[in-house]
Design a protein around this motif. Structure first.
Motif, PDB file in Angstrom:
ATOM      1  N   TYR A  37      52.672  42.189 -28.637  1.00  0.00           N
ATOM      2  CA  TYR A  37      52.123  41.002 -28.666  1.00  0.00           C
ATOM      3  C   TYR A  37      51.177  40.508 -27.662  1.00  0.00           C
ATOM      4  N   GLY A  38      50.874  41.386 -26.803  1.00  0.00           N
ATOM      5  CA  GLY A  38      49.983  40.987 -25.711  1.00  0.00           C
ATOM      6  C   GLY A  38      49.703  41.844 -24.685  1.00  0.00           C
ATOM      7  N   GLU A  39      49.199  41.648 -23.675  1.00  0.00           N
ATOM      8  CA  GLU A  39      49.008  42.320 -22.380  1.00  0.00           C
ATOM      9  C   GLU A  39      49.926  42.094 -21.188  1.00  0.00           C
ATOM     10  N   ILE A  40      50.289  43.044 -20.422  1.00  0.00           N
ATOM     11  CA  ILE A  40      50.978  42.687 -19.102  1.00  0.00           C
ATOM     12  C   ILE A  40      49.991  42.927 -17.857  1.00  0.00           C
ATOM     13  N   HIS A  41      49.963  41.767 -17.141  1.00  0.00           N
ATOM     14  CA  HIS A  41      49.124  42.056 -15.807  1.00  0.00           C
ATOM     15  C   HIS A  41      49.862  42.205 -14.933  1.00  0.00           C
ATOM     16  N   GLN A  42      49.475  42.451 -13.594  1.00  0.00           N
ATOM     17  CA  GLN A  42      50.027  42.058 -12.345  1.00  0.00           C
ATOM     18  C   GLN A  42      49.540  40.733 -12.087  1.00  0.00           C
ATOM     19  N   ALA A  43      50.208  39.699 -11.551  1.00  0.00           N
ATOM     20  CA  ALA A  43      49.869  38.401 -11.080  1.00  0.00           C
ATOM     21  C   ALA A  43      50.329  38.223  -9.746  1.00  0.00           C
ATOM     22  N   ILE A  44      49.700  37.422  -9.047  1.00  0.00           N
ATOM     23  CA  ILE A  44      50.078  37.121  -7.832  1.00  0.00           C
ATOM     24  C   ILE A  44      50.030  35.348  -7.711  1.00  0.00           C
ATOM     25  N   HIS A  45      51.090  34.889  -7.287  1.00  0.00           N
ATOM     26  CA  HIS A  45      51.186  33.464  -6.975  1.00  0.00           C
ATOM     27  C   HIS A  45      50.358  32.974  -5.871  1.00  0.00           C
ATOM     28  N   LYS A  46      49.530  32.211  -6.120  1.00  0.00           N
ATOM     29  CA  LYS A  46      48.279  31.552  -5.184  1.00  0.00           C
ATOM     30  C   LYS A  46      48.847  31.123  -4.006  1.00  0.00           C
ATOM     31  N   GLU A  58      48.531  35.957 -26.747  1.00  0.00           N
ATOM     32  CA  GLU A  58      47.091  35.131 -27.522  1.00  0.00           C
ATOM     33  C   GLU A  58      47.825  35.123 -28.948  1.00  0.00           C
ATOM     34  N   SER A  59      47.035  34.178 -30.228  1.00  0.00           N
ATOM     35  CA  SER A  59      47.489  34.042 -31.418  1.00  0.00           C
ATOM     36  C   SER A  59      48.938  33.565 -31.248  1.00  0.00           C
ATOM     37  N   ILE A  89      56.984  29.754 -17.942  1.00  0.00           N
ATOM     38  CA  ILE A  89      56.202  30.032 -18.885  1.00  0.00           C
ATOM     39  C   ILE A  89      55.120  29.019 -18.848  1.00  0.00           C
ATOM     40  N   TYR A  90      53.956  29.328 -19.029  1.00  0.00           N
ATOM     41  CA  TYR A  90      52.762  28.426 -19.039  1.00  0.00           C
ATOM     42  C   TYR A  90      51.936  28.450 -20.335  1.00  0.00           C
ATOM     43  N   LEU A  91      50.915  27.666 -20.423  1.00  0.00           N
ATOM     44  CA  LEU A  91      50.121  27.665 -21.440  1.00  0.00           C
ATOM     45  C   LEU A  91      48.700  27.394 -20.885  1.00  0.00           C
ATOM     46  N   LYS A  92      47.787  28.403 -21.068  1.00  0.00           N
ATOM     47  CA  LYS A  92      46.566  28.369 -20.793  1.00  0.00           C
ATOM     48  C   LYS A  92      45.763  27.535 -22.119  1.00  0.00           C
ATOM     49  N   PRO A  93      45.503  26.439 -21.878  1.00  0.00           N
ATOM     50  CA  PRO A  93      44.531  25.839 -22.782  1.00  0.00           C
ATOM     51  C   PRO A  93      43.444  26.523 -23.653  1.00  0.00           C
ATOM     52  N   PRO A  94      43.301  26.244 -24.838  1.00  0.00           N
ATOM     53  CA  PRO A  94      41.986  26.903 -25.537  1.00  0.00           C
ATOM     54  C   PRO A  94      40.682  26.725 -24.731  1.00  0.00           C
ATOM     55  N   THR A  95      39.751  27.505 -24.639  1.00  0.00           N
ATOM     56  CA  THR A  95      38.529  27.326 -24.082  1.00  0.00           C
ATOM     57  C   THR A  95      37.282  28.190 -24.698  1.00  0.00           C
ATOM     58  N   ASN A  96      36.048  27.311 -25.054  1.00  0.00           N
ATOM     59  CA  ASN A  96      35.188  28.024 -25.373  1.00  0.00           C
ATOM     60  C   ASN A  96      35.349  28.906 -26.883  1.00  0.00           C
ATOM     61  N   GLY A  97      36.317  28.127 -27.503  1.00  0.00           N
ATOM     62  CA  GLY A  97      36.636  28.716 -28.783  1.00  0.00           C
ATOM     63  C   GLY A  97      37.604  29.821 -28.992  1.00  0.00           C
ATOM     64  N   ILE A  98      38.200  30.218 -27.727  1.00  0.00           N
ATOM     65  CA  ILE A  98      39.251  31.112 -27.543  1.00  0.00           C
ATOM     66  C   ILE A  98      40.599  30.358 -27.551  1.00  0.00           C
ATOM     67  N   ASP A  99      41.465  30.925 -28.253  1.00  0.00           N
ATOM     68  CA  ASP A  99      42.843  30.390 -28.490  1.00  0.00           C
ATOM     69  C   ASP A  99      43.497  30.286 -27.304  1.00  0.00           C
ATOM     70  N   GLU A 101      46.540  30.651 -24.715  1.00  0.00           N
ATOM     71  CA  GLU A 101      47.471  31.594 -24.610  1.00  0.00           C
ATOM     72  C   GLU A 101      48.747  31.255 -23.695  1.00  0.00           C
ATOM     73  N   VAL A 102      49.847  31.924 -24.048  1.00  0.00           N
ATOM     74  CA  VAL A 102      51.123  31.657 -23.530  1.00  0.00           C
ATOM     75  C   VAL A 102      51.140  32.845 -22.445  1.00  0.00           C
ATOM     76  N   TRP A 103      51.613  32.305 -21.016  1.00  0.00           N
ATOM     77  CA  TRP A 103      51.795  33.329 -19.994  1.00  0.00           C
ATOM     78  C   TRP A 103      53.125  33.239 -19.631  1.00  0.00           C
ATOM     79  N   ILE A 104      53.781  34.352 -19.710  1.00  0.00           N
ATOM     80  CA  ILE A 104      55.417  34.561 -19.112  1.00  0.00           C
ATOM     81  C   ILE A 104      55.439  35.266 -18.002  1.00  0.00           C
TER      82      ILE A 104
END
Length: 107
Positions: A37-46, A58-59, A89-99, A101-104
Motif C-alpha cells: 500500500y505504500g512506502e516506509i521511510h525512516q523519519a525523525i521528529h523535528k 497514497e490513493s 496518524i497524519y494527513l499530508k494535504p493534496p498539493t500540485n495535483g498530487i493526492d 497522503e496518510v502518514w502512519i
C-alpha cells in the motif's frame, strides 16, 4: 478543504479533516522499504529527534478499509510488546495535483 471533507465521508473511523499535517512535526529520511500500500521511510521528529518508521500511503480513497484496520490495531494494541508502538496518524494535504497522503508513524 473540500478534498478532506470528501475523505471524511468514506470513513466511520478516521476524521481525515482533523488529522494534523505530518510535515509540521516529522521529516522523512531514507526509504526503508516498499509494501503493498505504500512506502516506509525512516523519519525523525523535528523537536525530539525521535526516529520512527513512517508508512506513507497514497490513493487513500482506494484503501480506506485497510487504513482504518491498521489504524485501529495500532491505536488499540500499540502498547503490546509484539506490536510496533504507535506514534500517530497524519494527513499530508493534496498539493500540485498530487493526492493527499496518510502518514502512519510507528516504532
Amino acid at each position: 478543504m473540500v478534498m478532506l471533507s470528501i475523505l471524511d465521508q468514506y470513513s466511520q473511523v478516521i476524521k481525515f479533516s482533523e488529522l494534523p499535517d505530518p510535515r509540521t512535526s516529522w521529516e522523512l529520511q531514507r526509504l526503508i522499504g516498499e509494501g503493498t500500500y505504500g512506502e516506509i521511510h525512516q523519519a525523525i521528529h523535528k523537536e525530539s529527534g525521535e526516529v520512527v518508521a513512517m508508512k506513507v500511503l497514497e490513493s487513500i480513497h482506494e484503501m480506506i478499509e485497510e487504513i482504518e484496520e491498521e489504524y485501529q490495531v495500532l491505536r488499540d494494541q500499540g502498547n503490546h510488546p509484539n506490536i510496533p508502538r504507535f506514534h500517530g496518524i497524519y494527513l499530508k494535504p493534496p498539493t500540485n495535483g498530487i493526492d493527499a497522503e496518510v502518514w502512519i508513524a510507528m516504532e
